[in-house]
Enzyme design. Sequence first.
Site, PDB file in Angstrom:
ATOM      1  N   LYS A   1      65.465  -9.941   7.745  1.00  0.00           N
ATOM      2  CA  LYS A   1      63.942 -10.179   7.108  1.00  0.00           C
ATOM      3  C   LYS A   1      62.965  -9.640   8.192  1.00  0.00           C
ATOM      4  CE  LYS A   1      60.631 -13.232   6.852  1.00  0.00           C
ATOM      5  NZ  LYS A   1      59.618 -12.163   6.944  1.00  0.00           N
TER       6      LYS A   1
ATOM      7  N   GLY B   1      59.806 -14.740  17.367  1.00  0.00           N
ATOM      8  CA  GLY B   1      58.560 -14.916  16.558  1.00  0.00           C
ATOM      9  C   GLY B   1      57.807 -16.086  17.503  1.00  0.00           C
ATOM     10  N   SER B   2      57.017 -16.912  16.643  1.00  0.00           N
ATOM     11  CA  SER B   2      56.387 -18.073  17.545  1.00  0.00           C
ATOM     12  C   SER B   2      57.326 -19.003  17.775  1.00  0.00           C
ATOM     13  CB  SER B   2      55.114 -18.425  16.351  1.00  0.00           C
ATOM     14  OG  SER B   2      55.713 -19.001  15.243  1.00  0.00           O
ATOM     15  N   THR B   3      56.752 -19.923  18.771  1.00  0.00           N
ATOM     16  CA  THR B   3      57.664 -21.073  19.230  1.00  0.00           C
ATOM     17  C   THR B   3      57.620 -22.166  18.361  1.00  0.00           C
ATOM     18  OG1 THR B   3      57.304 -20.996  21.481  1.00  0.00           O
ATOM     19  CG2 THR B   3      57.491 -22.910  20.730  1.00  0.00           C
ATOM     20  N   GLU B   4      56.187 -22.031  17.351  1.00  0.00           N
ATOM     21  CA  GLU B   4      56.295 -23.112  16.416  1.00  0.00           C
ATOM     22  C   GLU B   4      57.302 -23.107  15.097  1.00  0.00           C
ATOM     23  OE1 GLU B   4      52.384 -22.727  14.553  1.00  0.00           O
ATOM     24  OE2 GLU B   4      52.670 -24.483  13.217  1.00  0.00           O
TER      25      GLU B   4
ATOM     26  N   GLU C   1      64.225 -16.005  20.351  1.00  0.00           N
ATOM     27  CA  GLU C   1      63.173 -15.422  21.540  1.00  0.00           C
ATOM     28  C   GLU C   1      61.732 -15.766  20.833  1.00  0.00           C
ATOM     29  OE1 GLU C   1      60.868 -13.425  23.072  1.00  0.00           O
ATOM     30  OE2 GLU C   1      61.636 -11.507  21.820  1.00  0.00           O
TER      31      GLU C   1
ATOM     32  N   CYS D   1      55.531 -10.828  23.662  1.00  0.00           N
ATOM     33  CA  CYS D   1      56.067 -11.708  24.194  1.00  0.00           C
ATOM     34  C   CYS D   1      56.126 -11.806  25.632  1.00  0.00           C
ATOM     35  CB  CYS D   1      57.365 -12.088  23.498  1.00  0.00           C
ATOM     36  SG  CYS D   1      58.483 -10.948  23.384  1.00  0.00           S
TER      37      CYS D   1
ATOM     38  N   GLU E   1      49.721 -18.959  24.283  1.00  0.00           N
ATOM     39  CA  GLU E   1      50.004 -17.516  24.203  1.00  0.00           C
ATOM     40  C   GLU E   1      48.872 -16.857  23.113  1.00  0.00           C
ATOM     41  OE1 GLU E   1      53.540 -16.427  21.629  1.00  0.00           O
ATOM     42  OE2 GLU E   1      53.864 -14.904  23.387  1.00  0.00           O
TER      43      GLU E   1
HETATM   44  P1  NDP Z   1      55.947 -16.158  13.029  1.00  0.00           P
HETATM   45  O1  NDP Z   1      56.810 -16.749  14.043  1.00  0.00           O
HETATM   46  O2  NDP Z   1      55.172 -16.755  11.847  1.00  0.00           O
HETATM   47  O3  NDP Z   1      56.603 -14.986  12.481  1.00  0.00           O
HETATM   48  C1  NDP Z   1      57.848 -14.359  12.797  1.00  0.00           C
HETATM   49  C2  NDP Z   1      58.741 -14.085  11.656  1.00  0.00           C
HETATM   50  O4  NDP Z   1      59.112 -15.205  11.206  1.00  0.00           O
HETATM   51  C3  NDP Z   1      58.469 -13.565  10.490  1.00  0.00           C
HETATM   52  O5  NDP Z   1      59.245 -12.358  10.019  1.00  0.00           O
HETATM   53  C4  NDP Z   1      57.972 -14.479   9.509  1.00  0.00           C
HETATM   54  O6  NDP Z   1      57.764 -13.899   8.382  1.00  0.00           O
HETATM   55  C5  NDP Z   1      58.897 -15.596   9.942  1.00  0.00           C
HETATM   56  N1  NDP Z   1      58.793 -16.810   9.392  1.00  0.00           N
HETATM   57  C6  NDP Z   1      57.302 -17.521   9.215  1.00  0.00           C
HETATM   58  N2  NDP Z   1      57.611 -18.746   9.013  1.00  0.00           N
HETATM   59  C7  NDP Z   1      58.899 -19.039   8.471  1.00  0.00           C
HETATM   60  C8  NDP Z   1      59.679 -20.164   8.384  1.00  0.00           C
HETATM   61  N3  NDP Z   1      59.386 -21.171   7.971  1.00  0.00           N
HETATM   62  N4  NDP Z   1      61.042 -19.577   8.065  1.00  0.00           N
HETATM   63  C9  NDP Z   1      61.570 -18.737   8.570  1.00  0.00           C
HETATM   64  N5  NDP Z   1      61.033 -17.411   8.937  1.00  0.00           N
HETATM   65  C10 NDP Z   1      59.639 -17.762   9.007  1.00  0.00           C
HETATM   66  O7  NDP Z   1      54.939 -15.358  13.789  1.00  0.00           O
HETATM   67  P2  NDP Z   1      53.420 -14.903  13.323  1.00  0.00           P
HETATM   68  O8  NDP Z   1      53.626 -13.783  12.775  1.00  0.00           O
HETATM   69  O9  NDP Z   1      52.785 -16.082  12.469  1.00  0.00           O
HETATM   70  O10 NDP Z   1      52.451 -14.860  14.806  1.00  0.00           O
HETATM   71  C11 NDP Z   1      51.742 -16.182  15.315  1.00  0.00           C
HETATM   72  C12 NDP Z   1      51.833 -16.264  16.650  1.00  0.00           C
HETATM   73  O11 NDP Z   1      53.412 -15.998  16.886  1.00  0.00           O
HETATM   74  C13 NDP Z   1      51.476 -14.874  17.396  1.00  0.00           C
HETATM   75  O12 NDP Z   1      49.791 -14.932  17.480  1.00  0.00           O
HETATM   76  C14 NDP Z   1      52.038 -15.050  18.884  1.00  0.00           C
HETATM   77  O13 NDP Z   1      51.549 -15.795  19.604  1.00  0.00           O
HETATM   78  C15 NDP Z   1      53.488 -15.825  18.337  1.00  0.00           C
HETATM   79  N6  NDP Z   1      54.426 -14.352  18.210  1.00  0.00           N
HETATM   80  C16 NDP Z   1      55.259 -14.266  19.311  1.00  0.00           C
HETATM   81  C17 NDP Z   1      56.350 -13.225  18.775  1.00  0.00           C
HETATM   82  C18 NDP Z   1      57.239 -12.882  20.044  1.00  0.00           C
HETATM   83  O14 NDP Z   1      57.705 -11.860  20.120  1.00  0.00           O
HETATM   84  N7  NDP Z   1      57.396 -13.965  21.035  1.00  0.00           N
HETATM   85  C19 NDP Z   1      56.304 -12.376  17.975  1.00  0.00           C
HETATM   86  C20 NDP Z   1      55.344 -12.657  16.749  1.00  0.00           C
HETATM   87  C21 NDP Z   1      54.390 -13.684  17.173  1.00  0.00           C
HETATM   88  P3  NDP Z   1      56.391 -13.352   7.777  1.00  0.00           P
HETATM   89  O15 NDP Z   1      55.449 -13.011   8.641  1.00  0.00           O
HETATM   90  O16 NDP Z   1      56.908 -12.346   6.850  1.00  0.00           O
HETATM   91  O17 NDP Z   1      55.772 -14.737   6.990  1.00  0.00           O
END
Ligand code: NDP
Length: 454
Positions: free
Chosen positions: A152, A205-208, A227, A261, A357
Amino acid sequence: MLEVLEPATEAVLREIPRADEDDVDAAVERARDAFPAWRDLAPGDRARMLRRLATAVEDHHEELAVLEARNAGKPIRDARGEMEMVAQVFHYYAGAPERLLGDTIPVSGGQAWTVREPLGVVGLIVPWNFPLTIAAWKLGPALAAGNTVVLKPAELTPLTALRFAELALEAGLPSGVLNVVAGPGSTCGARLVSHSDVAKIAFTGSTEVGRSIAAGAAATIKRVTLELGGKSPNLVFADADLEAAAAAAPGAVFGNAGQDCCARSRILVQASALDEFMSHLEAAVSAVRVGDPLDEANEMGPLISAAQRASVASYVDGEGGGAPVAFRGSAPSGSGFWFAPTVLCPVDPGARAAREEIFGPVAAVIPFDDEEEAIRLANDTIYGLSGSIWSGDGGRALRVARALDAGVLSINSNTSVRVATPFGGFKQSGYGRELGPHALDAYSEVKSIFYATS
Ligand code: NDP
């Protein structure tokens, strides 16, 4: 339909169908059906297939690089480097199927040995900052270990993943082994996490969101590797080559417009060297070329979205705990999500800009007095992904490297990622390792077999 934008122009780059939960279920079913044959393929044949994926990327290198540069807003030179890495990842893991070794273990009454078995269907959820590259870090070891996958991509940047899936089929990858669903995380991502036929989630992706994935995966005891975010320190001691450290610092925090990241977004500088370091840094920052991603001269593009730009600006426009702006580079005006490279100094270690971050081109410079304070400040974060140590004293550099709570460190350089070495975080930067030999552990289970001989 899903409108995919070009961040440098804000124009629609392409419209594609938006996947939903039913599409995820169908993709998981295809992956489950394809699993037995892929698992049972002779290791040498699986290796050959991975080499073909590498060649497919090499053969379409420029097409993929331009697509990534346009969709993610990254400089074309960076995008080309990333596509080289994607190919290199498949070449590297092509060596794995025939080298997934087990152990023989001395026991009484028979023979005991271990084998590595694939997990089954693996869900890969990836972000928008390095779309195909981060997907490849997961695809390479997952496929090499004999799993089938559902990938995805982020909704903002699905195009290279979709194109890669087409190329993989053309290269001969059996149908169902690699499936891509381009839909929202809140529906498609969440469905992958809850699906009982998905054995593991590999997430970047994000820690949240990582936290919610770990919680959701607990219901089916899914394996999870995460990660996540970072707030990595770049430690510059007074005995370092200050000119070299300052020349390298912008690339380490403004690369990919800071949406990395591993961004060294906290620059910790020994106070006695601060003035000299800052004057070198100012020259380096003003030389960073920001503009059209497709112009080969440019080193930084726009941010990914209007929302990301608003979030980054909140750290600079007076809400960043009062951190003063020392200097800024330049950026185009007009359409596009542009943001000029920005250096804040001196930043209080408790300020938002020093703790969160930012994921944009904003560096917080924090002075320190001695080695003990440098280590304390560097470790004073919930994150622990990467970091750099600049010092002319080798003993100090090694001492500090051992003392930092981070997964990937570099001395007198700012590199984090190599295909052959493990990558991943300590603390809330996640768990599990990608790349290198260690990634295979995260895509296979150890099975212990005993054969009674008496
Ligand atoms: P997210 O963590 O929301 O997105 C990363 C991936 O997770 C995307 O494919 C997203 O899908 C997917 N995702 C989102 N919500 C869910 C869920 N509930 N269940 C499963 N998958 C999910 O990052 P953001 O794009 O919102 O970025 C926000 C912040 O996160 C950034 O500003 C940065 O601080 C951090 N970040 C860190 C990264 C890293 O490499 N460590 C990479 C990206 C972001 P979709 O976007 O299609 O909805």
